[in-house]
Scaffold this motif. Structure first.
Motif, short mmCIF file in Angstrom:
data_model
loop_
_atom_site.label_atom_id
_atom_site.label_comp_id
_atom_site.label_asym_id
_atom_site.label_seq_id
_atom_site.Cartn_x
_atom_site.Cartn_y
_atom_site.Cartn_z
N VAL A 8 -34.90 -10.20 -9.13
CA VAL A 8 -34.00 -10.35 -7.98
C VAL A 8 -33.94 -11.80 -7.54
O VAL A 8 -32.87 -12.34 -7.24
N LEU A 9 -35.07 -12.48 -7.52
CA LEU A 9 -35.12 -13.90 -7.15
C LEU A 9 -34.30 -14.74 -8.12
O LEU A 9 -33.55 -15.64 -7.71
N ALA A 10 -34.40 -14.48 -9.41
CA ALA A 10 -33.64 -15.23 -10.41
C ALA A 10 -32.14 -15.00 -10.22
O ALA A 10 -31.35 -15.95 -10.31
N ILE A 11 -31.73 -13.79 -9.93
CA ILE A 11 -30.31 -13.50 -9.71
C ILE A 11 -29.80 -14.24 -8.48
O ILE A 11 -28.71 -14.82 -8.49
N VAL A 12 -30.58 -14.24 -7.41
CA VAL A 12 -30.18 -14.95 -6.19
C VAL A 12 -30.05 -16.44 -6.45
O VAL A 12 -29.08 -17.07 -6.00
N VAL A 13 -30.97 -17.03 -7.19
CA VAL A 13 -30.91 -18.46 -7.49
C VAL A 13 -29.67 -18.78 -8.32
O VAL A 13 -28.97 -19.77 -8.06
N ILE A 14 -29.36 -17.96 -9.30
CA ILE A 14 -28.18 -18.18 -10.14
C ILE A 14 -26.90 -18.07 -9.32
O ILE A 14 -25.98 -18.88 -9.47
N VAL A 15 -26.86 -17.11 -8.42
CA VAL A 15 -25.66 -16.95 -7.59
C VAL A 15 -25.51 -18.12 -6.62
O VAL A 15 -24.41 -18.64 -6.43
#
Length: 84
Positions: free
Chosen positions: A13-20
Motif C-alpha cells: 500500500v505504501l509503494a502504491i501511494v508513493v507511485i501515485v
C-alpha cells in the motif's frame, strides 16, 4: 497493539501511494538522488570516525613554490634609497 505493525501488505500500500503521489517518471531520479546522499553521508561519517581515532595525523599544507621562487634566493629586505 503494534505487534506486527509493518506487514507485507502495508509495504505494498505504501509503494502504491508513493507511485501515485510522485509519478513513475520521477521515482528513478529520486532514488538516484537518495543513493548519492547516502554515499556522501557514509563517506563523511567515515572521515569523522578516522579523524576521531587519530589513526592518521592531520596533513599540513605545504608551501607552493613557483619557478621564480626557486631561481634565485631572496635578498634581505633593504630600505629604499633616499632620493638625493
Amino acid at each position: 497493539m503494534l505487534r506486527n505493525g509493518l506487514e507485507p501488505w502495508h509495504l505494498l500500500v505504501l509503494a502504491i501511494v508513493v507511485i501515485v503521489l510522485f509519478g513513475s517518471k520521477k521515482l528513478p531520479d529520486s532514488a538516484r538522488a537518495l543513493g548519492k546522499s547516502m554515499r556522501i553521508l557514509k563517506s563523511e561519517a567515515k572521515a569523522m570516525k578516522d579523524e576521531g581515532d587519530g589513526a592518521t595525523p592531520p596533513v599540513e599544507p605545504t608551501a607552493v613554490r613557483t619557478a621564480a621562487d626557486t631561481s634565485q634566493p631572496r635578498a634581505a629586505a633593504e630600505p629604499p634609497a633616499a632620493a638625493g
